[in-house]
Design an enzyme around this catalytic site. Structure first.
Site, PDB file in Angstrom:
ATOM      1  N   TYR A  65     -10.687 -15.357 -12.159  1.00  0.00           N
ATOM      2  CA  TYR A  65      -9.871 -14.662 -13.162  1.00  0.00           C
ATOM      3  C   TYR A  65      -8.819 -15.618 -13.695  1.00  0.00           C
ATOM      4  O   TYR A  65      -8.290 -16.450 -12.953  1.00  0.00           O
ATOM      5  CB  TYR A  65      -9.236 -13.415 -12.523  1.00  0.00           C
ATOM      6  CG  TYR A  65      -8.483 -12.549 -13.501  1.00  0.00           C
ATOM      7  CD1 TYR A  65      -9.058 -12.167 -14.713  1.00  0.00           C
ATOM      8  CD2 TYR A  65      -7.190 -12.108 -13.211  1.00  0.00           C
ATOM      9  CE1 TYR A  65      -8.357 -11.376 -15.612  1.00  0.00           C
ATOM     10  CE2 TYR A  65      -6.495 -11.306 -14.097  1.00  0.00           C
ATOM     11  CZ  TYR A  65      -7.077 -10.950 -15.298  1.00  0.00           C
ATOM     12  OH  TYR A  65      -6.386 -10.173 -16.184  1.00  0.00           O
ATOM     13  N   TYR A  70      -0.794  -9.481 -11.203  1.00  0.00           N
ATOM     14  CA  TYR A  70      -1.894  -9.970 -10.359  1.00  0.00           C
ATOM     15  C   TYR A  70      -1.254 -10.764  -9.223  1.00  0.00           C
ATOM     16  O   TYR A  70      -1.251 -11.985  -9.206  1.00  0.00           O
ATOM     17  CB  TYR A  70      -2.831 -10.840 -11.206  1.00  0.00           C
ATOM     18  CG  TYR A  70      -4.191 -11.086 -10.606  1.00  0.00           C
ATOM     19  CD1 TYR A  70      -5.151 -10.080 -10.587  1.00  0.00           C
ATOM     20  CD2 TYR A  70      -4.544 -12.331 -10.084  1.00  0.00           C
ATOM     21  CE1 TYR A  70      -6.418 -10.303 -10.064  1.00  0.00           C
ATOM     22  CE2 TYR A  70      -5.810 -12.570  -9.561  1.00  0.00           C
ATOM     23  CZ  TYR A  70      -6.739 -11.548  -9.558  1.00  0.00           C
ATOM     24  OH  TYR A  70      -7.999 -11.764  -9.043  1.00  0.00           O
TER      25      TYR A  70
HETATM   26  P1  NAD Z   1     -15.755  -4.633  -6.822  1.00  0.00           P
HETATM   27  O1  NAD Z   1     -14.876  -3.648  -6.153  1.00  0.00           O
HETATM   28  O2  NAD Z   1     -17.033  -4.148  -7.406  1.00  0.00           O
HETATM   29  O3  NAD Z   1     -16.130  -5.856  -5.891  1.00  0.00           O
HETATM   30  C1  NAD Z   1     -15.337  -6.356  -4.858  1.00  0.00           C
HETATM   31  C2  NAD Z   1     -16.165  -6.228  -3.596  1.00  0.00           C
HETATM   32  O4  NAD Z   1     -15.602  -7.006  -2.549  1.00  0.00           O
HETATM   33  C3  NAD Z   1     -16.243  -4.790  -3.077  1.00  0.00           C
HETATM   34  O5  NAD Z   1     -17.595  -4.402  -2.982  1.00  0.00           O
HETATM   35  C4  NAD Z   1     -15.614  -4.890  -1.686  1.00  0.00           C
HETATM   36  O6  NAD Z   1     -16.211  -4.010  -0.780  1.00  0.00           O
HETATM   37  C5  NAD Z   1     -15.898  -6.338  -1.351  1.00  0.00           C
HETATM   38  N1  NAD Z   1     -15.087  -6.913  -0.276  1.00  0.00           N
HETATM   39  C6  NAD Z   1     -13.735  -6.896  -0.140  1.00  0.00           C
HETATM   40  N2  NAD Z   1     -13.384  -7.536   0.989  1.00  0.00           N
HETATM   41  C7  NAD Z   1     -14.528  -7.985   1.567  1.00  0.00           C
HETATM   42  C8  NAD Z   1     -14.826  -8.713   2.756  1.00  0.00           C
HETATM   43  N3  NAD Z   1     -13.856  -9.109   3.590  1.00  0.00           N
HETATM   44  N4  NAD Z   1     -16.115  -8.987   3.049  1.00  0.00           N
HETATM   45  C9  NAD Z   1     -17.106  -8.587   2.220  1.00  0.00           C
HETATM   46  N5  NAD Z   1     -16.888  -7.899   1.078  1.00  0.00           N
HETATM   47  C10 NAD Z   1     -15.611  -7.599   0.760  1.00  0.00           C
HETATM   48  O7  NAD Z   1     -14.826  -5.300  -7.950  1.00  0.00           O
HETATM   49  P2  NAD Z   1     -15.081  -6.462  -9.012  1.00  0.00           P
HETATM   50  O8  NAD Z   1     -13.884  -6.384  -9.906  1.00  0.00           O
HETATM   51  O9  NAD Z   1     -16.416  -6.398  -9.617  1.00  0.00           O
HETATM   52  O10 NAD Z   1     -14.938  -7.783  -8.151  1.00  0.00           O
HETATM   53  C11 NAD Z   1     -15.942  -8.758  -8.007  1.00  0.00           C
HETATM   54  C12 NAD Z   1     -15.357 -10.133  -8.303  1.00  0.00           C
HETATM   55  O11 NAD Z   1     -15.014 -10.199  -9.694  1.00  0.00           O
HETATM   56  C13 NAD Z   1     -14.082 -10.450  -7.541  1.00  0.00           C
HETATM   57  O12 NAD Z   1     -14.083 -11.812  -7.151  1.00  0.00           O
HETATM   58  C14 NAD Z   1     -13.006 -10.236  -8.583  1.00  0.00           C
HETATM   59  O13 NAD Z   1     -11.819 -10.938  -8.327  1.00  0.00           O
HETATM   60  C15 NAD Z   1     -13.736 -10.770  -9.805  1.00  0.00           C
HETATM   61  N6  NAD Z   1     -13.130 -10.421 -11.108  1.00  0.00           N
HETATM   62  C16 NAD Z   1     -12.938  -9.120 -11.465  1.00  0.00           C
HETATM   63  C17 NAD Z   1     -12.363  -8.809 -12.694  1.00  0.00           C
HETATM   64  C18 NAD Z   1     -12.142  -7.377 -13.113  1.00  0.00           C
HETATM   65  O14 NAD Z   1     -11.411  -7.126 -14.081  1.00  0.00           O
HETATM   66  N7  NAD Z   1     -12.764  -6.425 -12.463  1.00  0.00           N
HETATM   67  C19 NAD Z   1     -12.000  -9.859 -13.587  1.00  0.00           C
HETATM   68  C20 NAD Z   1     -12.222 -11.179 -13.197  1.00  0.00           C
HETATM   69  C21 NAD Z   1     -12.780 -11.456 -11.946  1.00  0.00           C
END
Ligand code: NAD
Length: 286
Positions: free
Chosen positions: A172, A182
């Protein structure tokens, strides 16, 4: 044989991990997922009961098959690292072999090898706190779950990965620009993840011919993002200010990920690729 992908960080059908799984499945890959232990039960039950069937539909009308769901907690590398209270926790005690090393061993036993490794997970227990108010433990926990977890996954999965394989993670823009809200060291964790993408691209490229990239994604209303508390504001901000004034769909990130792990991207490694409707390129809001 088609490619086989292991996607860490899928626990529902709203996040980037699910969308990446779908894009890879649509391209013909076999899908294995790693689901955070505390979320495993509800995810598997929902899958079994057909709660995700609508979101499983692929462009050709078939349903995405997930060949196997592995319990995973990516903050623990091996059983010796797991504290007693976690071992005793009933959500954890109900599953086995969920440390990173053990999951890699299980995948090896079950399937022998993989081609694609996806890291789509993050966690920052103090994400709603400004960095100045973040505790040392909160900061280290964010780095452990969101940055080191990728190093660990790559370390234990590289021996199972075929040469020419590829890995991808999600980052991000808060790593390089100020995004108030954040917090908790999550901005630092993403900066580490991006820097590690370059170093790991070198190491895994030289040693194993494996590519390592990260996608800097725009805002998506995932479960994790809702927990941060400012996601609607970020989506509105992007709609107003990005070069492309449309809501970003998880599928667009999934498709970019499918490209980056495919042979079409065979010369791309160590890169931070923006999939954000171009918002990163703006200098001022308009
Ligand atoms: P999401 O909730 O779908 O995914 C996050 C996942 O991480 C969840 O399924 C959670 O259960 C899992 N998780 C957390 N701790 C864990 C651990 N210790 N071991 C294994 N799994 C674990 O949300 P998302 O937003 O799709 O996130 C996925 C990635 O995308 C992340 O790296 C997030 O930072 C990144 N991201 C998200 C956004 C946004 O706006 N949603 C923007 C940029 C980057």
């Amino acid at each position: 044989r088609g490619k086989r992908a292991f996607i860490a960080g899928v626990a529902d059908d709203n996040g980037y991990g699910w969308a990446i799984a779908k894009s890879l499945a649509a391209a013909g890959a076999e899908i294995l997922v790693g689901t955070w232990v505390p979320a495993l039960n509800i995810f598997e039950t929902s899958l079994r009961r057909g709660k995700f069937d609508e979101s499983r539909v692929l462009p050709d009308g078939s349903l995405m098959e997930i060949t196997k769901v592995y319990p995973l907690d990516a903050v623990y590398d091996c059983p010796e690292d797991v504290p007693e209270d976690v071992k005793a926790n009933k959500r954890y005690a109900g599953s086995a072999n969920w440390t990173v090393k053990e999951v890699a061993e299980s995948v090896k036993q079950d399937f022998g090898c993989i081609d694609i490794l996806v890291h789509s997970l993050a966690n920052g227990p103090e994400v709603i706190k400004p960095l100045l108010e973040t505790s040392r433990n909160g900061y280290l926990a964010a780095i452990s779950a969101s940055s080191y977890s990728f190093i660990s996954l790559l370390k234990y999965f590289v021996p199972l990965m075929n040469p020419g394989g590829a890995s991808i993670s999600l980052t991000y823009i808060a790593s390089e620009r100020i995004i108030p809200g954040y917090g908790g060291g999550m901005s630092s964790a993403k900066a580490a993840l991006e820097s590690d993408t370059r170093v790991l691209a070198f190491e895994a490229g030289r040693k194993h011919k494996i590519r390592v990239n990260t996608i800097s994604a725009g805002p998506l209303r995932s479960r994790a993002a809702k927990a941060i508390g400012f996601i609607d504001m970020m989506i509105d901000y992007s709609l107003e200010n990005a070069p492309l004034q449309k809501e970003l769909s998880a599928e667009e990130v999934g498709n970019a990920a499918a490209f980056l792990v495919s042979p079409l991207a065979s010369a791309i490694t160590g890169a931070v690729v923006y999939v954000d409707n171009g918002l990163n390129a703006m200098g001022v809001g308009v």
